[in-house]
Motif scaffolding. Structure first.
Motif, PDB file in Angstrom:
ATOM      1  N   LYS A   1      10.519  58.374   0.756  1.00 23.56           N
ATOM      2  CA  LYS A   1       9.713  58.255   1.984  1.00 23.56           C
ATOM      3  C   LYS A   1       8.491  57.388   1.961  1.00 23.56           C
ATOM      4  CE  LYS A   1       8.528  61.039   6.013  1.00 23.56           C
ATOM      5  NZ  LYS A   1       8.466  62.358   6.578  1.00 23.56           N
ATOM      6  N   THR A   2       7.684  57.825   0.955  1.00 26.30           N
ATOM      7  CA  THR A   2       6.529  57.280   0.638  1.00 26.30           C
ATOM      8  C   THR A   2       6.702  55.483   0.529  1.00 26.30           C
ATOM      9  OG1 THR A   2       5.555  59.093   0.010  1.00 26.30           O
ATOM     10  CG2 THR A   2       4.235  57.146  -0.563  1.00 26.30           C
ATOM     11  N   LEU A   3       7.607  55.290  -0.628  1.00 33.17           N
ATOM     12  CA  LEU A   3       7.950  53.889  -0.886  1.00 33.17           C
ATOM     13  C   LEU A   3       8.407  53.237   0.118  1.00 33.17           C
ATOM     14  CD1 LEU A   3       9.711  54.458  -4.445  1.00 33.17           C
ATOM     15  CD2 LEU A   3       7.385  53.790  -4.067  1.00 33.17           C
ATOM     16  N   LYS A   4       9.492  53.708   0.999  1.00 37.21           N
ATOM     17  CA  LYS A   4      10.028  53.156   2.383  1.00 37.21           C
ATOM     18  C   LYS A   4       8.774  52.549   3.325  1.00 37.21           C
ATOM     19  CE  LYS A   4      14.609  52.813   1.987  1.00 37.21           C
ATOM     20  NZ  LYS A   4      15.116  51.503   2.448  1.00 37.21           N
ATOM     21  N   THR A   5       7.892  53.556   3.356  1.00 37.95           N
ATOM     22  CA  THR A   5       6.594  53.451   4.382  1.00 37.95           C
ATOM     23  C   THR A   5       5.613  52.439   4.026  1.00 37.95           C
ATOM     24  OG1 THR A   5       7.057  55.523   4.878  1.00 37.95           O
ATOM     25  CG2 THR A   5       5.001  54.657   5.569  1.00 37.95           C
ATOM     26  N   ASN A   6       5.334  52.495   2.460  1.00 36.50           N
ATOM     27  CA  ASN A   6       4.083  51.908   2.114  1.00 36.50           C
ATOM     28  C   ASN A   6       4.195  50.609   1.212  1.00 36.50           C
ATOM     29  OD1 ASN A   6       1.862  53.819   3.006  1.00 36.50           O
ATOM     30  ND2 ASN A   6       3.351  55.099   1.929  1.00 36.50           N
ATOM     31  N   VAL A   7       5.525  50.210   0.857  1.00 39.36           N
ATOM     32  CA  VAL A   7       5.547  48.955  -0.046  1.00 39.36           C
ATOM     33  C   VAL A   7       6.096  47.819   0.652  1.00 39.36           C
ATOM     34  CG1 VAL A   7       6.893  48.339  -1.913  1.00 39.36           C
ATOM     35  CG2 VAL A   7       6.133  50.638  -2.019  1.00 39.36           C
ATOM     36  N   PRO A   8       5.194  46.581   0.603  1.00 40.41           N
ATOM     37  CA  PRO A   8       5.654  45.603   1.494  1.00 40.41           C
ATOM     38  C   PRO A   8       7.202  45.002   0.950  1.00 40.41           C
ATOM     39  CG  PRO A   8       3.460  45.237   0.728  1.00 40.41           C
ATOM     40  CD  PRO A   8       4.090  46.562   0.088  1.00 40.41           C
ATOM     41  N   ASN A   9       7.867  44.359   1.922  1.00 42.18           N
ATOM     42  CA  ASN A   9       9.308  43.985   1.469  1.00 42.18           C
ATOM     43  C   ASN A   9      10.291  44.998   0.745  1.00 42.18           C
ATOM     44  OD1 ASN A   9       8.385  41.298   2.682  1.00 42.18           O
ATOM     45  ND2 ASN A   9       7.465  41.033   0.873  1.00 42.18           N
ATOM     46  N   ILE A  10      10.035  46.508   1.122  1.00 40.98           N
ATOM     47  CA  ILE A  10      11.044  47.203   0.423  1.00 40.98           C
ATOM     48  C   ILE A  10      12.324  46.908   0.982  1.00 40.98           C
ATOM     49  CG2 ILE A  10      10.529  48.889   2.299  1.00 40.98           C
ATOM     50  CD1 ILE A  10      10.832  49.553  -1.434  1.00 40.98           C
ATOM     51  N   GLU A  11      12.595  46.434   2.254  1.00 39.93           N
ATOM     52  CA  GLU A  11      14.046  46.259   2.705  1.00 39.93           C
ATOM     53  C   GLU A  11      14.597  45.377   1.841  1.00 39.93           C
ATOM     54  OE1 GLU A  11      11.246  43.494   4.595  1.00 39.93           O
ATOM     55  OE2 GLU A  11      11.071  45.771   4.321  1.00 39.93           O
ATOM     56  N   SER A  12      14.054  44.517   1.119  1.00 34.85           N
ATOM     57  CA  SER A  12      14.418  43.313   0.328  1.00 34.85           C
ATOM     58  C   SER A  12      15.158  43.840  -0.852  1.00 34.85           C
ATOM     59  CB  SER A  12      13.559  42.364  -0.029  1.00 34.85           C
ATOM     60  OG  SER A  12      12.704  42.704  -0.791  1.00 34.85           O
ATOM     61  N   ILE A  13      15.112  44.912  -1.570  1.00 40.44           N
ATOM     62  CA  ILE A  13      15.761  45.443  -2.539  1.00 40.44           C
ATOM     63  C   ILE A  13      16.304  46.883  -2.033  1.00 40.44           C
ATOM     64  CG2 ILE A  13      13.908  44.565  -4.199  1.00 40.44           C
ATOM     65  CD1 ILE A  13      13.505  47.830  -3.876  1.00 40.44           C
ATOM     66  N   GLN A  14      17.104  47.160  -3.295  1.00 43.42           N
ATOM     67  CA  GLN A  14      17.765  48.674  -3.143  1.00 43.42           C
ATOM     68  C   GLN A  14      16.863  49.539  -3.835  1.00 43.42           C
ATOM     69  OE1 GLN A  14      22.067  48.297  -4.335  1.00 43.42           O
ATOM     70  NE2 GLN A  14      22.711  47.454  -2.236  1.00 43.42           N
ATOM     71  N   LEU A  15      16.845  50.795  -3.248  1.00 41.22           N
ATOM     72  CA  LEU A  15      16.281  51.927  -4.009  1.00 41.22           C
ATOM     73  C   LEU A  15      17.110  52.583  -4.568  1.00 41.22           C
ATOM     74  CD1 LEU A  15      13.144  53.171  -2.036  1.00 41.22           C
ATOM     75  CD2 LEU A  15      12.959  52.039  -4.014  1.00 41.22           C
ATOM     76  N   SER A  16      17.127  53.241  -5.887  1.00 43.86           N
ATOM     77  CA  SER A  16      18.223  54.176  -6.476  1.00 43.86           C
ATOM     78  C   SER A  16      17.419  55.349  -7.131  1.00 43.86           C
ATOM     79  CB  SER A  16      18.569  53.086  -7.517  1.00 43.86           C
ATOM     80  OG  SER A  16      19.374  53.893  -8.512  1.00 43.86           O
ATOM     81  N   ALA A  17      18.338  56.416  -7.255  1.00 45.00           N
ATOM     82  CA  ALA A  17      17.644  57.525  -7.770  1.00 45.00           C
ATOM     83  C   ALA A  17      18.514  58.006  -9.008  1.00 45.00           C
ATOM     84  CB  ALA A  17      17.942  58.617  -6.630  1.00 45.00           C
ATOM     85  N   HIS A  18      17.726  58.369 -10.034  1.00 46.25           N
ATOM     86  CA  HIS A  18      18.267  58.851 -11.278  1.00 46.25           C
ATOM     87  C   HIS A  18      17.729  60.216 -11.716  1.00 46.25           C
ATOM     88  CE1 HIS A  18      19.655  57.646 -15.447  1.00 46.25           C
ATOM     89  NE2 HIS A  18      19.000  58.657 -15.739  1.00 46.25           N
ATOM     90  N   CYS A  19      18.725  61.217 -11.440  1.00 44.34           N
ATOM     91  CA  CYS A  19      18.029  62.480 -11.801  1.00 44.34           C
ATOM     92  C   CYS A  19      18.418  63.231 -12.972  1.00 44.34           C
ATOM     93  CB  CYS A  19      18.297  63.394 -10.466  1.00 44.34           C
ATOM     94  SG  CYS A  19      17.706  62.750  -9.039  1.00 44.34           S
ATOM     95  N   HIS A  20      17.705  63.936 -13.686  1.00 45.55           N
ATOM     96  CA  HIS A  20      18.160  64.962 -14.800  1.00 45.55           C
ATOM     97  C   HIS A  20      18.282  66.167 -14.369  1.00 45.55           C
ATOM     98  CE1 HIS A  20      18.436  62.159 -18.273  1.00 45.55           C
ATOM     99  NE2 HIS A  20      17.973  61.398 -17.540  1.00 45.55           N
ATOM    100  N   ASP A  21      18.928  67.039 -15.031  1.00 48.22           N
ATOM    101  CA  ASP A  21      19.415  68.395 -14.516  1.00 48.22           C
ATOM    102  C   ASP A  21      18.858  69.633 -15.138  1.00 48.22           C
ATOM    103  OD1 ASP A  21      20.920  69.571 -12.404  1.00 48.22           O
ATOM    104  OD2 ASP A  21      22.392  70.368 -13.955  1.00 48.22           O
ATOM    105  N   ASP A  22      17.570  69.308 -15.736  1.00 46.97           N
ATOM    106  CA  ASP A  22      16.922  70.429 -16.603  1.00 46.97           C
ATOM    107  C   ASP A  22      16.482  71.690 -15.799  1.00 46.97           C
ATOM    108  OD1 ASP A  22      15.468  68.884 -19.280  1.00 46.97           O
ATOM    109  OD2 ASP A  22      16.042  67.571 -17.448  1.00 46.97           O
TER     110      ASP A  22
END
Length: 514
Positions: free
Chosen positions: A184-205
C-alpha cells in the motif's frame, strides 16, 4: 477481475530445501509439468552457483516454450553474464537480480551504507538492461527494510529499467497487516509505480506465507512467488496451490484470479514430491492425502446430504478424478492405454510397451491395480540416470532371535554380476551393508523414509533414501509391493545418482538466497 501472475521458484528456492538436489533431467521434467499447469514465470535456478546449475537452467530454457524462464543473479557482473549464457536459448528470458537492503543485512552481510546499496543495485540493473528486456529486482529482506528506504530503492529500480520489483519477506517475519501495508505504501508513494509490476515472495517461518501473499494481493501486488507444495529453505515458501485455490474459491472477495490450469495441481504436486523426496503431509491444504477425507460422523452425514456442507473445494477441481475403470491381471493393452489417457499420461509406443509390461508384473502381485498404483509405477523412474549398478536379486534371512543377514546380486556396468552377503541390525541394514560390499562405495545414509502409496495389505510402498559421500548428497526412490525390495532399489538408485554427480561438470554451492 485482474490477473495475478504466478512466479514459480520450485526449481530454485524449492531446491534449497535440505536434502534436495535436482539434476538437469529432473529440472526439465518438473518445468514441463509447470508449463502444463500454466505457470507464467519459472525461475529455473541460479546459473552462477555452479556449471551444473547453469547447465540445468539452460536445459529448462530450451525445453519450455510457453512460460518466461528466469535465472537468479546477485548484483554482480559475472552473475549477470552467467544468466545471459544460461538463457541464450530461452524464448522469453528474464533475469532476477537481488541485493539486500535491510539494516541487519547492510551492516553484517554487505558492510554497505544505503547509498552504496543504491549505487550497486542501479549499476547491476543498468548492465543487465543491455541484454534483457525483462528484469526483476528484489531488495532482499525487504520486510525488515525501513519503509522510506524501500520506497527509495523501488524508485531507483524503476528508473534504472526494472519491469518487476519483488518484495521478499526473506525470513518469514511479517504479519499480513504489516506486509500488506508495504505494498500500500509503495503504491501510494513511489513515482511511476504503475509502470512496473509489484511481486510478493514470502517464507513460511511463522506459518504466514500464504496469508501474507494474499494480503499483498489485496494491497496491489500483481505477482505472487512461491513453490509447489510450499517447499523451500527452512520452513518453506508460499504454496502456489494454496494461493491459486484461495483466489478461485473466494473470487468474489479477492476480485483477482490466476490463469492456472487447476486440474494439473494434483499431478504437479505428486511429481515434485517424488523427484525431491519431500513427502506431502497428510493434513497439507489442497494436496494433502486428507484434504478431501471426512471421518467425523456429523461431517459424513452432511456430505451425504450436500457436499458443500463441508467441502468448499471439490477433488475434481485439482485433477483428483476417480476412474470407474478397474484394472487387473486380465486387463488388456487397450484398457491400460485408456486408463493412462484418463490419468493424463501421453506415452509413445515404446514407453507404452514398457509401462504395460510393468503393469502386468504388478497385476500378478495385486488383485486390482488402482489409479495411485499406476501413477507410482509410471513415476518411479521418470528420469534416466546412468545405471552403473542394477539390482538383480536380494535374499533376506530374518528372525527376532537371530542376526539378520542378506545376500545381494548386482549387475555392475562392464563387470558382470557380483554377489555378496552381510549382516545388519535389521533386514534393511543387512541389505544396505551387502550392497556396500558389492559396490565398494563408502556412503552415509542421511535419511530413510517409507510411505504407503496405495491402500490395503498389498499396497505399494515407496522408499526414499538420501545418501552422502564426500559432502555430496543424492536421493533415490524405490516402489514395490515388497518394502525390502523397494528399500534396496532406492539405495541403488541413490548410488547411481551419486556417481552421476561425481561425473558431472560441477555442483551448486550451498548459498542462502532470497
Amino acid at each position: 477481475m485482474r490477473k495475478i501472475y504466478i512466479f514459480d521458484t520450485t526449481l530454485r528456492d524449492g531446491e534449497q530445501s535440505p536434502g534436495v538436489n535436482l539434476n538437469k533431467k529432473e529440472k526439465v521434467e518438473i518445468a514441463l509439468q509447470l508449463e502444463k499447469l500454466g505457470i507464467d514465470r519459472i525461475e529455473a535456478g541460479f546459473p552462477a552457483a555452479s556449471p551444473g546449475d547453469l547447465e540445468g537452467v539452460s536445459a529448462v530454457a530450451r525445453a519450455v516454450k510457453n512460460a518466461t524462464i528466469i535465472g537468479l543473479s546477485r548484483s554482480r557482473i559475472p552473475d549477470i553474464d552467467a544468466v545471459r549464457e544460461a538463457l541464450k536459448d530461452a524464448q522469453d528470458p528474464c533475469i532476477h537480480l537481488f541485493l539486500a537492503t535491510s539494516p541487519i543485512h547492510r551492516k553484517h552481510k554487505l558492510r554497505m551504507e544505503k547509498q552504496q546499496v543504491l549505487e550497486t543495485a542501479e549499476a547491476a540493473i543498468r548492465y543487465a538492461k543491455q541484454y534483457f528486456s525483462k528484469i526483476e529486482f528484489s531488495p532482499e529482506d525487504a520486510g525488515r527494510t525501513e519503509l522510506d528506504f524501500l520506497c527509495e530503492v523501488t524508485d531507483m529500480a524503476i528508473r534504472a529499467g526494472a519491469s518487476v520489483v519483488n518484495i521478499p519477506d526473506t525470513v518469514g517475519y511479517m504479519t499480513p497487516a504489516e506486509f500488506g501495508n508495504i505494498f500500500k505504501t509503495l503504491k501510494t508513494n513511489v513515482p511511476n509505480i504503475e509502470s512496473i509490476q509489484l511481486s510478493a515472495h514470502c517464507h513460511d517461518d511463522l506459518g504466514l506465507a500464504t496469508a501474507n501473499a494474499l494480503a499483498a494481493i489485496q494491497n496491489g501486488a500483481d505477482q505472487i512467488e512461491g513453490t509447489i507444495n510450499g517447499i523451500g529453505e527452512r520452513a518453506g515458501n508460499t504454496a502456489i496451490e494454496e494461493v491459486a485455490l484461495a483466489l478461485a474459491t473466494r473470487s468474489e472477495y479477492y476480485q483477482a484470479q490466476t490463469t492456472l490450469n487447476l486440474k494439473e495441481i494434483a499431478k504437479t504436486s505428486r511429481l515434485v514430491s517424488k523427484l525431491t523426496g519431500m513427502v506431502v503431509p497428510g493434513n497439507k491444504a489442497i494436496v494433502g492425502a486428507n484434504a478431501f477425507a471426512h471421518e467425523s460422523g456429523i461431517h459424513q452425514d452432511g456430505m451425504l446430504k450436500e457436499k458443500t456442507t463441508y467441502e468448499i473445494i471439490s477433488p475434481e477441481t485439482i485433477g483428483l478424478v476417480e476412474s470407474k475403470l478397474v484394472l487387473g491381471k486380465h486387463s488388456g493393452r487397450h484398457a491400460f492405454r485408456e486408463k493412462l489417457i484418463d490419468l493424463g499420461y501421453d506415452l509413445g509406443e515404446e514407453e507404452l510397451n514398457a509401462a504395460f509390461a510393468k503393469f502386468k508384473d504388478l497385476a500378478d502381485k495385486k488383485k486390482t491395480v488402482g489409479d495411485e498404483d499406476i501413477r507410482a509405477m509410471l513415476e518411479e523412474k521418470l528420469v534416466d540416470t546412468p545405471e552403473v549398478y542394477t539390482l538383480e536379486q536380494i535374499q533376506v534371512h530374518y528372525g527376532n532371535q537371530s542376526v539378520p543377514h542378506a545376500t545381494v546380486s548386482i549387475a555392475v556396468a562392464g563387470a558382470g554380476v557380483k554377489e555378496d552377503r552381510a549382516e545388519g541390525n535389521g533386514s534393511v541394514d543387512a541389505i544396505y551393508n551387502a550392497i556396500d560390499k558389492v559396490t565398494g562405495e563408502a556412503v552415509e545414509l542421511e535419511d530413510y523414509s517409507i510411505k504407503s502409496v496405495t491402500h490395503g495389505k498389498d499396497a505399494l510402498g515407496e522408499v526414499h533414501v538420501v545418501l552422502k559421500q564426500n559432502g555430496v548428497t543424492a536421493s533415490g526412490r524405490g516402489v514395490r509391493t515388497d518394502i525390502l525390495e523397494a528399500s534396496a532399489r532406492a539405495y541403488v538408485d541413490a548410488l547411481n545418482r551419486l556417481i552421476d554427480k561425481r561425473n558431472s561438470p560441477g555442483r551448486r554451492d550451498n548459498m542462502s538466497l532470497i
